[in-house]
Motif scaffolding. Structure first.
Motif, PDB file in Angstrom:
ATOM      1  N   ARG A  91       0.826  -1.213   0.000  1.00  0.00           N
ATOM      2  CA  ARG A  91       0.000   0.000   0.000  1.00  0.00           C
ATOM      3  C   ARG A  91       0.860   1.263   0.000  1.00  0.00           C
ATOM      4  O   ARG A  91       0.575   2.222  -0.706  1.00  0.00           O
ATOM      5  CB  ARG A  91      -0.914   0.003   1.216  1.00  0.00           C
ATOM      6  CG  ARG A  91      -1.905  -1.131   1.272  1.00  0.00           C
ATOM      7  CD  ARG A  91      -2.888  -0.941   2.423  1.00  0.00           C
ATOM      8  NE  ARG A  91      -2.219  -0.602   3.671  1.00  0.00           N
ATOM      9  CZ  ARG A  91      -1.710  -1.496   4.527  1.00  0.00           C
ATOM     10  NH1 ARG A  91      -1.777  -2.796   4.235  1.00  0.00           N
ATOM     11  NH2 ARG A  91      -1.131  -1.110   5.640  1.00  0.00           N
ATOM     12  N   SER A  92       1.867   1.279   0.839  1.00  0.00           N
ATOM     13  CA  SER A  92       2.789   2.405   0.950  1.00  0.00           C
ATOM     14  C   SER A  92       4.138   1.857   1.366  1.00  0.00           C
ATOM     15  O   SER A  92       4.243   0.717   1.851  1.00  0.00           O
ATOM     16  CB  SER A  92       2.289   3.414   1.987  1.00  0.00           C
ATOM     17  OG  SER A  92       2.263   2.819   3.279  1.00  0.00           O
ATOM     18  N   ARG A  93       5.168   2.657   1.227  1.00  0.00           N
ATOM     19  CA  ARG A  93       6.503   2.188   1.591  1.00  0.00           C
ATOM     20  C   ARG A  93       6.574   1.858   3.078  1.00  0.00           C
ATOM     21  O   ARG A  93       7.226   0.890   3.475  1.00  0.00           O
ATOM     22  CB  ARG A  93       7.545   3.242   1.208  1.00  0.00           C
ATOM     23  CG  ARG A  93       8.968   2.739   1.305  1.00  0.00           C
ATOM     24  CD  ARG A  93       9.980   3.745   0.796  1.00  0.00           C
ATOM     25  NE  ARG A  93      11.327   3.199   0.900  1.00  0.00           N
ATOM     26  CZ  ARG A  93      11.932   2.457  -0.020  1.00  0.00           C
ATOM     27  NH1 ARG A  93      11.299   2.186  -1.153  1.00  0.00           N
ATOM     28  NH2 ARG A  93      13.152   1.992   0.163  1.00  0.00           N
ATOM     29  N   SER A  94       5.887   2.630   3.898  1.00  0.00           N
ATOM     30  CA  SER A  94       5.946   2.398   5.344  1.00  0.00           C
ATOM     31  C   SER A  94       5.243   1.105   5.754  1.00  0.00           C
ATOM     32  O   SER A  94       5.456   0.589   6.855  1.00  0.00           O
ATOM     33  CB  SER A  94       5.333   3.575   6.099  1.00  0.00           C
ATOM     34  OG  SER A  94       3.950   3.699   5.807  1.00  0.00           O
ATOM     35  N   SER A  95       4.397   0.553   4.866  1.00  0.00           N
ATOM     36  CA  SER A  95       3.696  -0.696   5.170  1.00  0.00           C
ATOM     37  C   SER A  95       4.452  -1.931   4.698  1.00  0.00           C
ATOM     38  O   SER A  95       4.008  -3.054   4.950  1.00  0.00           O
ATOM     39  CB  SER A  95       2.304  -0.696   4.511  1.00  0.00           C
ATOM     40  OG  SER A  95       2.406  -0.879   3.106  1.00  0.00           O
ATOM     41  N   HIS A 121       7.668  -1.297  -5.083  1.00  0.00           N
ATOM     42  CA  HIS A 121       6.625  -0.587  -5.818  1.00  0.00           C
ATOM     43  C   HIS A 121       5.451  -0.255  -4.893  1.00  0.00           C
ATOM     44  O   HIS A 121       4.419  -0.934  -4.915  1.00  0.00           O
ATOM     45  CB  HIS A 121       6.154  -1.462  -6.983  1.00  0.00           C
ATOM     46  CG  HIS A 121       5.318  -0.749  -7.997  1.00  0.00           C
ATOM     47  ND1 HIS A 121       5.785  -0.342  -9.225  1.00  0.00           N
ATOM     48  CD2 HIS A 121       4.013  -0.380  -7.960  1.00  0.00           C
ATOM     49  CE1 HIS A 121       4.814   0.229  -9.905  1.00  0.00           C
ATOM     50  NE2 HIS A 121       3.723   0.221  -9.159  1.00  0.00           N
ATOM     51  N   PRO A 122       5.579   0.796  -4.050  1.00  0.00           N
ATOM     52  CA  PRO A 122       4.434   1.190  -3.212  1.00  0.00           C
ATOM     53  C   PRO A 122       3.309   1.772  -4.059  1.00  0.00           C
ATOM     54  O   PRO A 122       3.533   2.606  -4.937  1.00  0.00           O
ATOM     55  CB  PRO A 122       5.029   2.230  -2.265  1.00  0.00           C
ATOM     56  CG  PRO A 122       6.257   2.732  -2.947  1.00  0.00           C
ATOM     57  CD  PRO A 122       6.772   1.621  -3.798  1.00  0.00           C
ATOM     58  N   GLN A 123       2.099   1.317  -3.811  1.00  0.00           N
ATOM     59  CA  GLN A 123       0.962   1.700  -4.647  1.00  0.00           C
ATOM     60  C   GLN A 123       0.636   3.173  -4.544  1.00  0.00           C
ATOM     61  O   GLN A 123       0.207   3.786  -5.531  1.00  0.00           O
ATOM     62  CB  GLN A 123      -0.263   0.864  -4.252  1.00  0.00           C
ATOM     63  CG  GLN A 123      -1.471   1.090  -5.153  1.00  0.00           C
ATOM     64  CD  GLN A 123      -2.618   0.164  -4.819  1.00  0.00           C
ATOM     65  OE1 GLN A 123      -2.443  -0.825  -4.110  1.00  0.00           O
ATOM     66  NE2 GLN A 123      -3.808   0.464  -5.320  1.00  0.00           N
ATOM     67  N   ASP A 124       0.818   3.793  -3.378  1.00  0.00           N
ATOM     68  CA  ASP A 124       0.455   5.200  -3.235  1.00  0.00           C
ATOM     69  C   ASP A 124       1.354   6.117  -4.055  1.00  0.00           C
ATOM     70  O   ASP A 124       0.996   7.265  -4.324  1.00  0.00           O
ATOM     71  CB  ASP A 124       0.451   5.613  -1.759  1.00  0.00           C
ATOM     72  CG  ASP A 124       1.807   5.486  -1.093  1.00  0.00           C
ATOM     73  OD1 ASP A 124       2.723   4.864  -1.685  1.00  0.00           O
ATOM     74  OD2 ASP A 124       1.971   6.005   0.033  1.00  0.00           O
ATOM     75  N   ARG A 125       2.499   5.614  -4.470  1.00  0.00           N
ATOM     76  CA  ARG A 125       3.404   6.421  -5.302  1.00  0.00           C
ATOM     77  C   ARG A 125       3.356   6.034  -6.778  1.00  0.00           C
ATOM     78  O   ARG A 125       3.470   6.889  -7.658  1.00  0.00           O
ATOM     79  CB  ARG A 125       4.845   6.260  -4.813  1.00  0.00           C
ATOM     80  CG  ARG A 125       5.112   6.779  -3.413  1.00  0.00           C
ATOM     81  CD  ARG A 125       6.591   6.686  -3.096  1.00  0.00           C
ATOM     82  NE  ARG A 125       6.900   7.033  -1.717  1.00  0.00           N
ATOM     83  CZ  ARG A 125       8.125   7.040  -1.210  1.00  0.00           C
ATOM     84  NH1 ARG A 125       9.160   6.717  -1.974  1.00  0.00           N
ATOM     85  NH2 ARG A 125       8.314   7.352   0.061  1.00  0.00           N
ATOM     86  N   HIS A 126       3.201   4.743  -7.054  1.00  0.00           N
ATOM     87  CA  HIS A 126       3.381   4.259  -8.427  1.00  0.00           C
ATOM     88  C   HIS A 126       2.176   3.537  -9.003  1.00  0.00           C
ATOM     89  O   HIS A 126       2.229   3.100 -10.155  1.00  0.00           O
ATOM     90  CB  HIS A 126       4.591   3.315  -8.478  1.00  0.00           C
ATOM     91  CG  HIS A 126       5.854   3.921  -7.945  1.00  0.00           C
ATOM     92  ND1 HIS A 126       6.474   4.997  -8.541  1.00  0.00           N
ATOM     93  CD2 HIS A 126       6.596   3.595  -6.848  1.00  0.00           C
ATOM     94  CE1 HIS A 126       7.563   5.308  -7.842  1.00  0.00           C
ATOM     95  NE2 HIS A 126       7.656   4.483  -6.820  1.00  0.00           N
ATOM     96  N   GLY A 127       1.087   3.405  -8.239  1.00  0.00           N
ATOM     97  CA  GLY A 127      -0.076   2.697  -8.743  1.00  0.00           C
ATOM     98  C   GLY A 127       0.109   1.190  -8.667  1.00  0.00           C
ATOM     99  O   GLY A 127       0.955   0.683  -7.928  1.00  0.00           O
TER     100      GLY A 127
END
Length: 321
Positions: A148-152, A169-175
């Motif tokens: 979901r995010s890098r922190s997760s 590949h965090p989704q909040d940044r790259h889909g």
């Protein structure tokens, strides 16, 4: 070929260390209280935690298989789950004793010259020792790791040591993950290993339909949805070859439930067809497989079945029980 366990040992261990590895993810280091060596395991293996209240939950081993002094697991808190992750994160701290069963491996890493790994969220746990083994073997490999995010996303510090072989590949940044680009060209010499949430697994399975049979192996944390079939509406006979019991499995009841009701003890854990604990050898008959463990080739062979969820296409099954 997967084979049913003849016996699975239980151990009384202790949580030696607890680490916050990412948002809602903790890592637990388990050791023997007397410092004894733990059993050997290979990448893809998991253990069962036997928790209070009859809870049994399985978690992938994600440490170093060469380290016999400890086992490491990663646990994601799932607020809408069935209570296992909440118990582990809320109750298991450094110094807490815990009963453990295993290890067992339904997701073994097969030899290959090249690997493509795909991990989503906590699905990174079985993949960590796999990529270490691939690296040690000198194989060509790549990892696509989404969250979901890098922190997760847990264990990023360890993965950084592999450099460009790992794509984070965090989704909040790259889909969403670019699975078409990653898996678009079938390669007969490559094996694909994937673990993560069901939408990711379904998407990877879809992209790998054009790949050679057996190229893709996945591990699920939850059972995939099953469509009702004619086998759901009918009863069938189960003959237990070792005990001599002949039982009728009615609609709405599993083989496991029927066997237990007859007083025959069978080892099981998830009761959802995802852990492989209840895998049983089929001596006669045609199983109607409903599990999320066996490969297509293993299902086709009909040699074993997960009796917690699978039923029968034939009027009678003979099981090695």
């Amino acid at each position: 070929m997967s084979h049913p366990p003849t016996s699975v040992s239980e151990y009384s261990l202790v949580v030696a260390e607890r680490v916050e590895s990412a948002d809602d993810v903790v890592s637990l280091i388990l050791r023997h209280p007397d410092g004894e060596s733990l059993p050997e395991w290979r990448p893809g293996a998991h253990i069962d935690l036997l928790l209070d209240g009859g809870l049994v939950r399985h978690y992938s081993l994600c440490g170093d298989p060469g380290d016999r002094s400890s086992w490491r697991i990663g646990v994601l808190r799932v607020p809408e789950g069935r209570g296992g992750s909440a118990y582990v994160q809320g109750k298991l701290h450094a110094g807490t004793p815990v009963r453990v069963r295993g290890p067992r491996n339904n997701f073994a890493l097969r030899p290959a010259g090249r690997y493509l790994f795909v991990a989503g969220g906590i699905g990174i746990t079985p993949v960590l020792p796999m990529i270490a083994a691939a690296e040690a073997a000198g194989a060509d490999w790549r990892l696509l790791y989404g969250g979901r995010s890098r922190s997760s996303m847990a264990f990023l510090d360890e993965l950084a040591a592999y450099g460009e072989a790992v794509t984070v590949h965090p989704q909040d940044r790259h889909g969403l993950l670019d699975l078409d680009g990653y898996l678009g060209e079938p390669d007969p010499g490559t094996l694909v290993y994937c673990c993560g949430p069901e939408p990711l697994l379904a998407a990877v399975e879809d992209r790998c339909r054009a790949w050679p049979p057996g190229a893709l192996r996945v591990e699920r944390f939850q059972a995939r949805e099953q469509e009702e079939t004619a086998a759901d509406a009918g009863a069938f006979e189960v003959l237990l070859s070792r005990s001599g019991h002949s039982l009728q499995v009615p609609p709405g009841k599993s083989v496991l439930e029927t066997v237990w009701a007859a007083g025959v003890s069978v080892l099981f854990s998830c009761a959802e067809g995802i852990c492989g604990t209840c895998e049983t050898e089929v001596l006669e008959g045609e199983p109607d497989h409903r599990d999320s463990v066996l490969s297509a080739e293993e299902r086709e062979s009909g040699e074993t079945m997960m009796i917690c969820v699978s039923r029968s296409r034939s009027p009678r099954l003979v099981l090695d029980l």
